[in-house]
Design an enzyme around this catalytic site. Sequence first.
Site, short mmCIF file in Angstrom:
data_model
loop_
_atom_site.label_atom_id
_atom_site.label_comp_id
_atom_site.label_asym_id
_atom_site.label_seq_id
_atom_site.Cartn_x
_atom_site.Cartn_y
_atom_site.Cartn_z
N LYS A 171 37.62 36.94 48.06
CA LYS A 171 37.66 38.09 47.13
C LYS A 171 36.43 38.97 47.34
O LYS A 171 36.53 40.19 47.42
CB LYS A 171 37.73 37.60 45.68
CG LYS A 171 39.01 36.90 45.31
CD LYS A 171 40.19 37.85 45.38
CE LYS A 171 41.51 37.17 45.25
NZ LYS A 171 42.64 37.95 45.74
N SER B 53 38.59 39.27 41.35
CA SER B 53 38.48 38.23 40.33
C SER B 53 37.09 38.22 39.73
O SER B 53 36.10 38.55 40.40
CB SER B 53 38.75 36.87 41.00
OG SER B 53 38.37 35.82 40.15
N TYR C 261 37.86 30.45 48.45
CA TYR C 261 38.78 31.39 47.80
C TYR C 261 38.00 32.56 47.21
O TYR C 261 38.30 33.74 47.47
CB TYR C 261 39.60 30.69 46.68
CG TYR C 261 40.17 31.68 45.69
CD1 TYR C 261 41.25 32.49 46.05
CD2 TYR C 261 39.61 31.86 44.42
CE1 TYR C 261 41.76 33.44 45.15
CE2 TYR C 261 40.11 32.79 43.54
CZ TYR C 261 41.18 33.57 43.91
OH TYR C 261 41.67 34.52 43.03
P1 NAD Z 1 50.63 33.87 43.13
O1 NAD Z 1 50.35 32.79 44.12
O2 NAD Z 1 51.63 33.59 42.07
O3 NAD Z 1 51.05 35.20 43.89
C1 NAD Z 1 50.60 35.52 45.19
C2 NAD Z 1 51.81 35.87 46.02
O4 NAD Z 1 51.38 36.21 47.34
C3 NAD Z 1 52.80 34.72 46.15
O5 NAD Z 1 54.08 35.17 45.79
C4 NAD Z 1 52.72 34.32 47.62
O6 NAD Z 1 53.96 33.85 48.10
C5 NAD Z 1 52.30 35.64 48.27
N1 NAD Z 1 51.57 35.49 49.54
C6 NAD Z 1 50.51 34.71 49.82
N2 NAD Z 1 50.13 34.88 51.11
C7 NAD Z 1 50.97 35.80 51.65
C8 NAD Z 1 51.10 36.39 52.94
N3 NAD Z 1 50.29 36.06 53.94
N4 NAD Z 1 52.08 37.30 53.15
C9 NAD Z 1 52.94 37.63 52.14
N5 NAD Z 1 52.87 37.10 50.92
C10 NAD Z 1 51.90 36.20 50.66
O7 NAD Z 1 49.22 34.28 42.49
P2 NAD Z 1 48.92 35.23 41.26
O8 NAD Z 1 48.32 34.40 40.19
O9 NAD Z 1 50.07 36.08 40.96
O10 NAD Z 1 47.73 36.09 41.88
C11 NAD Z 1 47.95 37.35 42.49
C12 NAD Z 1 46.64 37.85 43.06
O11 NAD Z 1 45.68 37.93 42.01
C13 NAD Z 1 46.04 36.94 44.12
O12 NAD Z 1 45.42 37.72 45.11
C14 NAD Z 1 45.01 36.15 43.34
O13 NAD Z 1 43.98 35.68 44.18
C15 NAD Z 1 44.51 37.20 42.37
N6 NAD Z 1 43.91 36.62 41.17
C16 NAD Z 1 44.61 35.73 40.43
C17 NAD Z 1 44.04 35.16 39.31
C18 NAD Z 1 44.79 34.15 38.48
O14 NAD Z 1 44.18 33.48 37.65
N7 NAD Z 1 46.09 33.99 38.63
C19 NAD Z 1 42.74 35.53 38.93
C20 NAD Z 1 42.06 36.47 39.69
C21 NAD Z 1 42.66 37.02 40.82
C1 UD1 Z 2 39.56 29.26 37.96
C2 UD1 Z 2 38.75 29.39 39.21
C3 UD1 Z 2 38.55 30.85 39.53
C4 UD1 Z 2 39.90 31.56 39.65
C5 UD1 Z 2 40.69 31.31 38.37
C6 UD1 Z 2 42.08 31.86 38.48
C7 UD1 Z 2 37.32 27.40 39.41
C8 UD1 Z 2 35.94 26.86 39.33
N1 UD1 Z 2 37.48 28.70 39.06
O1 UD1 Z 2 38.86 29.89 36.88
O2 UD1 Z 2 37.84 31.00 40.74
O3 UD1 Z 2 39.73 32.95 39.85
O4 UD1 Z 2 40.79 29.91 38.10
O5 UD1 Z 2 42.87 31.10 39.33
O6 UD1 Z 2 38.25 26.69 39.74
N2 UD1 Z 2 39.81 23.21 32.05
C9 UD1 Z 2 39.87 21.97 31.46
N3 UD1 Z 2 40.86 21.12 31.85
C10 UD1 Z 2 41.78 21.45 32.81
C11 UD1 Z 2 41.71 22.72 33.42
C12 UD1 Z 2 40.70 23.58 33.02
O7 UD1 Z 2 39.06 21.65 30.60
O8 UD1 Z 2 42.65 20.60 33.14
C13 UD1 Z 2 38.76 24.15 31.62
C14 UD1 Z 2 37.81 24.56 32.73
O9 UD1 Z 2 36.72 23.69 32.81
C15 UD1 Z 2 37.41 25.96 32.29
C16 UD1 Z 2 38.63 26.47 31.52
O10 UD1 Z 2 39.40 25.33 31.18
O11 UD1 Z 2 36.35 25.88 31.40
C17 UD1 Z 2 39.48 27.43 32.33
O12 UD1 Z 2 39.78 26.82 33.59
P1 UD1 Z 2 40.78 27.48 34.63
O13 UD1 Z 2 42.04 27.83 33.95
O14 UD1 Z 2 40.85 26.56 35.80
O15 UD1 Z 2 40.07 28.84 35.02
P2 UD1 Z 2 38.58 29.10 35.58
O16 UD1 Z 2 37.89 27.85 35.91
O17 UD1 Z 2 37.92 30.00 34.63
#
Ligand code: NAD
Ligand code: UD1
Length: 338
Positions: free
Chosen positions: A153, A124, A149
Amino acid sequence: MNILVTGGAGYIGSHTVVELMKAGIDVVVVDNLVNSSKESLKRVEAITGKAVPFVEADIRDRAAMKKIFAENKFDAVIHFAGLKAVGESVQKPLMYYENNISGSLVLFEEMAAAGCKNIIFSSSATVYGDPAFVPITEECPKGKITNPYGRTKDMLEQILTDIQTADPDWNVILLRYFNPIGAHESGTIGENPNGIPNNLMPYITQVAVGKLKELGVFGNDYDTPDGTCIRDYIHVVDLADGHVKALNRIQQNPGLAIYNLGTGTGSSVLDVIHAFEEANGVKIPFSFKPRRAGDVAVNYCDAAKAKKELGWEAKFNLTDMCRDSWRWQKNNPNGYED
Ligand code: NAD
Ligand code: UD1
């Protein structure tokens, strides 16, 4: 190619499985469904017209993981499985370290035992903390991470780096995602957060669909043109495609490689609200609230390395992302429970 996709029933995983299958790549999904539903994979099957081999198991379950590796020969693993709620990780750090770190250690050990040493890991942009410079290149030093969290990562990046250093047969690709939003164009799969969303786009779509009254915009006094925070929003289908491209790269034995996956364009919170309103003809009532702890003012990437080395670049713009997020939410007001 045959790929193990951990966490493949989740938001990014399900979209990636679609793109992998479209590219003719075989997959096996392992997921314990802690934050997802089997329904997402049924819908992936409807989109692709093919069955998705699925094992319901926890990656911490060594016997289950051994069995998966014994029954299949994988060319690589794409590792999405993990817990991802920032606020929850502050409340329950042990749960996050246990799930994300211990689970990954079991996975890596079983990969090594099976001789499968190619992995693509979901990292991330959070590892950059308050970035030393923008646009953020992969050379940007890591910053101070504000929550468990994010620390999982950072630690997993380090653990994989150490594994690859110790045994150069490993190929490790760390993908640092910026802010994934949007949904598949079919409107049948998308992000399905539990309870009140923490992230911006699911909050906006739930306001739009009438489940929440108004959006709180966290802070309007940042040092940015409109005072609200700037992020690099990326369409989840572009992100999914980045994994297909990373699989091509991993076959060239890159050793350790790190790529930012973002569009390279920064958008403020107000930009996102306005883009959503314009793309969908829906009004998003909002009011300004105090800053949210842990937020950084500006975060967007330089995605040139991924373009050069993976031949990947984002195709969708913010309007596409807003349109597709809304189509998913409108068609599925209660996510996969409908
Ligand atoms: P998500 O929660 O939708 O998907 C994660 C999946 O992993 C889920 O289906 C959950 O059931 C499964 N899981 C969790 N723990 C497990 C375990 N111990 N064994 C088996 N399955 C397990 O999340 P996502 O948004 O699809 O994210 C996927 C990956 O990308 C994650 O590692 C997340 O941290 C990373 N990531 C997400 C974002 C984002 O904004 N969505 C940003 C940066 C990184
Ligand atoms: C967040 C996490 C980041 C994670 C990512 C994906 C934090 C501090 N960071 O990123 O670690 O990898 O999600 O899951 O939580 N915002 C509003 N109102 C809301 C929600 C968000 O104004 O109700 C704003 C936030 O202040 C930010 C932007 O929208 O400026 C994006 O927020 P968000 O979608 O939560 O993502 P990040 O904070 O960038």
